[in-house]
Structure formats: C-alpha cells, structure tokens
Design a protein around this motif. Structure first.
Motif, PDB file in Angstrom:
ATOM      1  N   GLY A  37       0.822  -1.283   0.070  1.00 57.76           N
ATOM      2  CA  GLY A  37       0.150  -0.005   0.080  1.00 57.76           C
ATOM      3  C   GLY A  37       0.900   1.346  -0.009  1.00 57.76           C
ATOM      4  N   HIS A  38       0.347   2.194   0.793  1.00 61.49           N
ATOM      5  CA  HIS A  38       0.958   3.653   0.827  1.00 61.49           C
ATOM      6  C   HIS A  38       1.382   3.906  -0.672  1.00 61.49           C
ATOM      7  CE1 HIS A  38       0.995   3.311   4.876  1.00 61.49           C
ATOM      8  NE2 HIS A  38       1.848   2.161   5.050  1.00 61.49           N
ATOM      9  N   HIS A  39       0.765   3.770  -1.709  1.00 63.57           N
ATOM     10  CA  HIS A  39       0.821   4.251  -3.165  1.00 63.57           C
ATOM     11  C   HIS A  39       0.965   5.785  -3.126  1.00 63.57           C
ATOM     12  CE1 HIS A  39       0.083   0.310  -4.209  1.00 63.57           C
ATOM     13  NE2 HIS A  39      -1.430   0.314  -3.869  1.00 63.57           N
ATOM     14  N   GLU A  40       0.432   6.431  -2.474  1.00 62.96           N
ATOM     15  CA  GLU A  40       0.667   8.035  -2.519  1.00 62.96           C
ATOM     16  C   GLU A  40       2.043   8.496  -2.075  1.00 62.96           C
ATOM     17  OE1 GLU A  40      -2.528  10.468  -0.850  1.00 62.96           O
ATOM     18  OE2 GLU A  40      -4.093   9.799  -2.422  1.00 62.96           O
ATOM     19  N   TYR A 187       8.560  18.130  -0.202  1.00 62.17           N
ATOM     20  CA  TYR A 187       7.306  17.425   0.254  1.00 62.17           C
ATOM     21  C   TYR A 187       7.359  17.070   1.726  1.00 62.17           C
ATOM     22  CZ  TYR A 187       4.721  16.568  -4.323  1.00 62.17           C
ATOM     23  OH  TYR A 187       3.881  16.483  -5.453  1.00 62.17           O
ATOM     24  N   LYS A 188       6.128  17.312   2.304  1.00 61.90           N
ATOM     25  CA  LYS A 188       5.884  16.822   3.518  1.00 61.90           C
ATOM     26  C   LYS A 188       4.668  15.473   3.188  1.00 61.90           C
ATOM     27  CE  LYS A 188       4.251  17.386   8.488  1.00 61.90           C
ATOM     28  NZ  LYS A 188       3.937  18.284   9.474  1.00 61.90           N
ATOM     29  N   LEU A 189       5.032  14.328   3.697  1.00 64.28           N
ATOM     30  CA  LEU A 189       4.139  13.076   3.366  1.00 64.28           C
ATOM     31  C   LEU A 189       3.519  12.720   4.667  1.00 64.28           C
ATOM     32  CD1 LEU A 189       6.106  11.677   0.572  1.00 64.28           C
ATOM     33  CD2 LEU A 189       4.172  13.104   0.161  1.00 64.28           C
ATOM     34  N   SER A 190       2.314  12.541   4.735  1.00 68.53           N
ATOM     35  CA  SER A 190       1.698  12.116   5.953  1.00 68.53           C
ATOM     36  C   SER A 190       1.282  10.498   5.679  1.00 68.53           C
ATOM     37  CB  SER A 190       0.508  12.875   6.428  1.00 68.53           C
ATOM     38  OG  SER A 190      -0.175  12.421   7.333  1.00 68.53           O
ATOM     39  N   VAL A 191       2.173   9.829   6.688  1.00 73.40           N
ATOM     40  CA  VAL A 191       2.031   8.357   6.443  1.00 73.40           C
ATOM     41  C   VAL A 191       0.567   7.881   7.443  1.00 73.40           C
ATOM     42  CG1 VAL A 191       2.988   6.077   6.734  1.00 73.40           C
ATOM     43  CG2 VAL A 191       4.131   8.103   6.179  1.00 73.40           C
ATOM     44  N   GLN A 192      -0.151   7.240   6.731  1.00 75.68           N
ATOM     45  CA  GLN A 192      -1.541   6.633   7.470  1.00 75.68           C
ATOM     46  C   GLN A 192      -1.473   5.142   7.917  1.00 75.68           C
ATOM     47  OE1 GLN A 192      -3.579   9.203   8.436  1.00 75.68           O
ATOM     48  NE2 GLN A 192      -2.369  10.789   7.430  1.00 75.68           N
ATOM     49  N   TYR A 193      -2.286   4.972   8.648  1.00 72.77           N
ATOM     50  CA  TYR A 193      -2.514   3.404   8.982  1.00 72.77           C
ATOM     51  C   TYR A 193      -2.782   2.552   7.885  1.00 72.77           C
ATOM     52  CZ  TYR A 193      -2.239   4.589  13.972  1.00 72.77           C
ATOM     53  OH  TYR A 193      -2.096   5.284  15.282  1.00 72.77           O
ATOM     54  N   SER A 194      -2.473   1.264   8.020  1.00 69.92           N
ATOM     55  CA  SER A 194      -2.763   0.522   6.731  1.00 69.92           C
ATOM     56  C   SER A 194      -4.087   0.027   6.805  1.00 69.92           C
ATOM     57  CB  SER A 194      -1.890  -0.869   6.839  1.00 69.92           C
ATOM     58  OG  SER A 194      -0.612  -0.331   6.583  1.00 69.92           O
ATOM     59  N   GLY A 195      -4.778  -0.299   5.758  1.00 71.25           N
ATOM     60  CA  GLY A 195      -6.269  -0.901   5.819  1.00 71.25           C
ATOM     61  C   GLY A 195      -6.369  -2.134   6.208  1.00 71.25           C
ATOM     62  N   ARG A 196      -7.474  -2.946   6.029  1.00 72.26           N
ATOM     63  CA  ARG A 196      -7.672  -4.109   6.393  1.00 72.26           C
ATOM     64  C   ARG A 196      -6.878  -5.289   5.555  1.00 72.26           C
ATOM     65  NH1 ARG A 196     -13.751  -7.266   6.973  1.00 72.26           N
ATOM     66  NH2 ARG A 196     -13.117  -9.274   7.506  1.00 72.26           N
ATOM     67  N   GLU A 197      -6.923  -5.037   4.299  1.00 70.36           N
ATOM     68  CA  GLU A 197      -6.618  -5.925   3.227  1.00 70.36           C
ATOM     69  C   GLU A 197      -4.954  -5.730   3.445  1.00 70.36           C
ATOM     70  OE1 GLU A 197      -7.873  -8.484   1.878  1.00 70.36           O
ATOM     71  OE2 GLU A 197      -9.749  -7.898   2.929  1.00 70.36           O
ATOM     72  N   GLU A 198      -4.615  -4.425   3.372  1.00 73.20           N
ATOM     73  CA  GLU A 198      -3.189  -4.167   3.400  1.00 73.20           C
ATOM     74  C   GLU A 198      -2.545  -4.875   4.598  1.00 73.20           C
ATOM     75  OE1 GLU A 198      -3.371   0.099   3.400  1.00 73.20           O
ATOM     76  OE2 GLU A 198      -3.174   0.266   1.139  1.00 73.20           O
TER      77      GLU A 198
END
Length: 347
Positions: A37-40, A187-198
């Motif tokens: 994940g984390h494609h963005e 850039y400042k990139l905000s890393v979010q929690y992974s989803g269920r499938e990820e």
C-alpha cells in the motif's frame, strides 16, 4: 502495450519521456516488493527523487516510514547512509569533524573524518528526536549540497537526497523542526495506518518466512538525466499563474487570500512552495504521457508541497483545523483563471 507518442513533441524528447516512465515504474515496482500500500507516499517520495528535492515523512512509529526509504535506497545504485537522530546526537556526528591522526613517520596532524551526510541518499530517521542545534546541521547540505566544517567547504556528491522521518509532535521527546528547516523539504508526506487488506498482506509477507530481494534498477547518472528532463516540461503562462495564485492565496490578508486563510493561518507559503508545485506538477505531466502541465497536475500537488510551509494561528489550532483542510479550501476557492484578465486580454 507501448506508449503512444506525445502529441507535438520531438521524437527524441518522446524517447526520453518513455525512459523516464519506465525507470519510474521500475523503482516503484521494486519498492512494492517490500511495502504494502502507501501508493501516494511512494509516488511522493519518487517525485522528490526525480526533481532533486528532499522528503519528510510523518507518522506514528511502526507504519513503515523507515522501511520505505530503505527499500528506495536498495532500488537505487547510490551511496546510502542512515542517521538515527537522538537527543544526544551532535552536529559533528552528522557532518564529521577534524581528528588528530598520526602518520607512519610519527607526525601528527588534523584529518577530516567524513560524517554520514557524505552519501547520496541519507535517511534521517526520527529527525525531530534530535535538538534544534543538530537538526540545523542539515540546512546547508540540503540547500547548497555542501557542508562547511573546519573552515573548509566540502561538496556533496550528486544526486543528493535527504529522506527524513519524524513522529507527530504530540509524541513525547520530540523537538519541532524550525520553519527554515521545514521549508527545505520539497514534500511533507503524511503516512496513515494500513487498511484491513493491506494489513493482511503485511502479515502474510512478514510472518511466513517470505523473503524480499530488492535489486538496484537506477543509478545516479540516469537520475540526473531525468531531473533535467523534468525541468524541460512546458508550463503555459495561465497554468503557471494558477500555481502562483495558489501560493499567494495562503498569505493572510493578501490580495488573493481566501476567507479561511485569513481566519486560520498565521504564516503563508514561501516562494519555494511555488517552485515545488511547478516541478512536482511537471512530474505528474510526464507520468500522464504529456509534456505540458495541466491545472489538474497543479491541484494534485498543492497539499504535499505546502502543508509544511504554512502555519496555523491560535484560532486555527483551537478550532482543530489542519493545514491540509485550509489548503484543500485554497484549491477549491482559487479560480483557474481570472475573468477580468481574460477580458482585458481579448480587448
């Protein structure tokens, strides 16, 4: 399927564009072997890579920030070093220092011992755990691609990138990065929690003996060539003007300021924001098989290019606003063109 030719573009330029997209996808694929994940975030880091900028990744511990940067480093045939920032880290630990050395003849003299900053891709891990004095040791390296130590200026080998991670400021034991330091990150990139499938895929990869082998697919010479190509992408005056007005719209009480900016921002974005938006938009254009920047390209990059360059005022913080919220409103409230100027142009 082969890419179709870019309309109105010289065949030689088109070949360079195809090579850019191929290398971009190759690095992206190698990172994908290690990161789920984390494609963005991956796209953001690669954008920084191909414009010669630095990236700041923010997120709580354990979300894969360090792993992503290490995966990127493994996919690039560049010198890599990691600096673990801690409260007791000193500037000399980053840059290097002169030490007394004795040669084979017994004569003593000073010799400069290079610090980990003398690499091509530097992972500054948990950068906001170090004191501001140590954080500032990166300033000259990030902006000028050189360091001054012992009264001597030493150039850094290009391409040179700083990829930093930081924990949210609410975490204990953190020191906020100075505005001057933040402004030097592309850039400042905000890393979010992974989803269920990820998360399921992460478990399948990390708890079953699955081994990942990332191979280097890009070297420094090609990266520099791609950076030069990005700068050649065309941006029309009216599209450039939209990017400029998006930046000016973040200046409180300015001519182009939006109501939300006037209410919630204390400090607006610097000219570096306009540079970052323009270069990042050019990367988006190339990835979309175009050699010109569109309004959509600008809109897609405004938030990561400016979220760390604007500062909320007291009211904004009290109301629970974020810079992302304000910038999203800037995008929607800033017209792509100004009607009065269009009319004047036709007259």
């Amino acid at each position: 399927m082969a890419d179709t030719a870019v309309p109105g573009v010289d065949p030689q330029i088109h070949a360079l564009c195809e090579a850019f997209r191929a290398d971009y996808r190759a690095v992206q694929a190698e990172i994908g072997k290690a990161i789920v994940g984390h494609h963005e975030i991956v796209d953001g880091v690669l954008t920084c890579l191909f414009v010669g900028g630095h990236a700041l990744l923010e997120g709580v511990p354990g979300l894969g920030k360090t792993a992503l940067i290490r995966a990127l480093a493994s996919a690039l045939n560049l010198k890599f070093s990691r600096i673990q920032f801690t409260p007791d880290l000193m500037p000399a630990d980053v840059i290097g220092t002169n030490v007394i050395m004795e040669n084979e003849h017994g004569h003593k003299g000073f010799q400069f011992m290079h610090g980990p900053i003398f690499s091509q891709i530097v992972l500054a891990d948990e950068i906001n755990r170090a004191t501001p004095k140590t954080q500032s040791a990166l300033l000259e390296a990030m902006q000028e691609k050189q360091v001054t130590a012992g009264g001597e200026v030493r150039k850094l080998e290009e391409p040179f990138f700083v990829m930093a991670t930081q924990n949210p400021l609410e975490q204990e034991g953190t020191y906020p990065l100075p505005e001057a330091q933040l402004d030097r990150f592309f850039y400042k990139l905000s890393v979010q929690y992974s989803g269920r499938e990820e998360l399921r895929e992460i478990l399948n990869r990390t708890t079953t003996g699955h081994k990942v082998e990332i191979r280097p697919v890009l070297d420094g010479e090609k990266i520099i060539r791609h950076q030069q190509l990005v700068k050649r992408v065309v941006i029309a005056p009216h599209v450039q003007d939209y990017a400029i007005r998006c930046v000016l719209a973040t200046h409180p009480q300015g001519v182009y300021a939006t109501p939300m900016v006037n209410q919630f921002l204390r400090v607006g974005a610097s000219p570096r924001a306009a540079q970052a938006i323009t270069l990042a938009a050019k990367v988006r254009a190339l990835l979309d098989n175009r050699f010109h920047v569109s309004f959509r390209d600008i809109k897609e990059v405004v938030v990561p290019a400016m979220r760390h360059r604007v500062i909320l005022n007291f009211e904004g913080e009290a109301e629970g606003m974020t810079t992302d919220m304000v910038l999203e409103k800037v995008i929607t409230d800033t017209p792509q063109t100004i009607e009065s100027e269009l009319v004047a142009g036709k007259a």
